[in-house]
Design an enzyme around this catalytic site. Structure first.
Site: not given
Ligand code: NAD
Ligand code: UFG
Length: 331
Positions: A124, A148, A152, A197
């Site tokens: 991330s 978190y 990573k 969130n």
């Molecule tokens: P998500 O929660 O939709 O998908 C994660 C999946 O992993 C889920 O289906 C959950 O059931 C499964 N899981 C969690 N723990 C497990 C375990 N111990 N065994 C088996 N399955 C398990 O999340 P996502 O948004 O698809 O994210 C995927 C990956 O990308 C994650 O590692 C997350 O940290 C990373 N990531 C996501 C974002 C984002 O904004 N969505 C940003 C940066 C990195």
């Molecule tokens: N924001 C608002 N109102 C809301 C939600 C978010 O104004 O209700 C704003 C935040 O302050 C920020 C922007 O929108 O400026 C994006 O916020 P997000 O919560 O969508 O995303 P973040 O950048 O905070 O974090 C996300 C994931 C993290 C990941 C990161 C990587 O939640 O897990 O992106 O860039 F690590």
């Protein structure tokens, strides 16, 4: 090639399964469904008209993971499974360290046992902390303000050390920026259970009338309009980035930013959503959210040069696809 996709029922994983199947790979999903539903697997099959082999297991379960490797000749692993809520990680640090780090160790250890040397990992942009934008892969990582982010950074370190010790091991560490949008079929996307969130799921719930208005967290940042700037990337571009990473794996550990390289402010995103979908999104400005940074966007040139991958979809299509999914989505 047989690809084991952990977390393949989740948001990014399910979209990546579609891209992998379309690229001709066989997909084996391991997911405990702690943050997803079984029907994601059915929808992947519906979209692609191809089979997915699904194991409902915890990837921290050594025996269950071993069974998958003994049942199938695994060619590579894409490891998405993990917990991802930043705020929750502060409240439940042990769950985050246990789940996100142990899973990386169980999978790599099983890979070692079976001689599987191709690994792709979901990292991330959060590992950059408050570095100066644009974020480049060579930057020193800043200590995260939340467990978190630490999980990573630690997983990245583990994978890098394994690659140093075992020259045959090829690992691509992908640092995602802010994935939004959904598959264009409207079938798979980010299921928004409860109060979201993240910005885009909140915006789509306001558009649907589930929430009254968006709260914009601060308008006094040093950005174009004072609101936070992020590098939003369409989840389908991200999915394609994984196929490119897998196809271009070379020995050693390689880190890539997967972002567009473009920053968009909160208010710009709201405007794009309104323009794309013809729906007004009421909002109010409230205080900054603790822990947020002003700007976060990628220098995306390394992935372009080495993987031949760039994000193709613009912010309007991200907003359109996110809304199509939200309209279809039922809890
Ligand atoms: P998500 O929660 O939709 O998908 C994660 C999946 O992993 C889920 O289906 C959950 O059931 C499964 N899981 C969690 N723990 C497990 C375990 N111990 N065994 C088996 N399955 C398990 O999340 P996502 O948004 O698809 O994210 C995927 C990956 O990308 C994650 O590692 C997350 O940290 C990373 N990531 C996501 C974002 C984002 O904004 N969505 C940003 C940066 C990195
Ligand atoms: N924001 C608002 N109102 C809301 C939600 C978010 O104004 O209700 C704003 C935040 O302050 C920020 C922007 O929108 O400026 C994006 O916020 P997000 O919560 O969508 O995303 P973040 O950048 O905070 O974090 C996300 C994931 C993290 C990941 C990161 C990587 O939640 O897990 O992106 O860039 F690590």
């Amino acid at each position: 090639m047989n690809i084991l996709v952990t977390g393949g029922a989740g948001y990014i994983g399910s979209n990546t399964c579609v891209a992998l199947l379309e690229a001709g790979h066989t997909v084996i999903v391991a997911d405990n469904l702690c943050n997803s539903k079984n029907d994601a697997i059915e929808k992947i099959m519906q979209i692609t008209n191809k089979e997915v082999i699904f194991y409902q297991i915890d990837v921290n379960d050594v025996v269950a993971v071993d069974t998958i490797f003994s049942n199938h000749e695994i060619g590579g692993v894409i490891h998405f499974a993990g917990l991802k809520a930043v705020g929750e990680s502060v409240e439940k640090p042990l769950e985050y360290y246990y789940n996100n780090i142990l899973s990386t160790m169980v999978l790599t250890k099983t890979c070692q046992k079976y001689g599987v040397n191709r690994f792709v990992f979901s990292s991330s942009a959060t590992v950059y902390g408050d570095n100066k934008v644009p974020f480049v892969e060579t930057m020193d990582l800043l200590p995260s303000t939340n467990p978190y982010g630490e999980t990573k950074a630690i997983s990245e370190r583990i994978l890098t050390d394994i690659a140093k010790a075992n020259p045959a091991f090829s690992v691509s560490i992908l640092r995602y920026f802010n994935p939004i949008g959904a598959h264009e079929s409207g079938l798979i996307g980010e299921a928004s259970n409860g109060i979201p969130n993240n910005l885009m799921p909140y915006v789509t719930q306001v558009a649907k009338g589930i929430r009254e208005k968006l709260r914009v967290f601060g308008n006094d940042y040093p950005t174009i309009d004072g609101t936070g700037v992020r590098d939003y990337i369409h989840v389908l571009d991200l999915a394609e980035g994984h196929v490119a990473a897998l196809d271009n794996l070379t020995e050693g550990a390689h880190i890539y930013n997967l972002g567009t390289g473009q920053g968009t402010s909160v208010l710009e995103l709201v405007k794009a959503f309104e323009e794309a979908n013809g729906i007004e999104v009421p909002y109010e400005i409230v205080d900054r959210r603790p822990g947020d940074i002003a700007s976060c966007y990628a220098d995306a040139s390394k992935a372009k040069q080495e993987l031949g991958w760039t994000a193709k979809r613009n912010i309007i299509s991200m907003c359109r696809d996110a809304w199509r999914f939200e309209k279809n989505f039922k809890e």
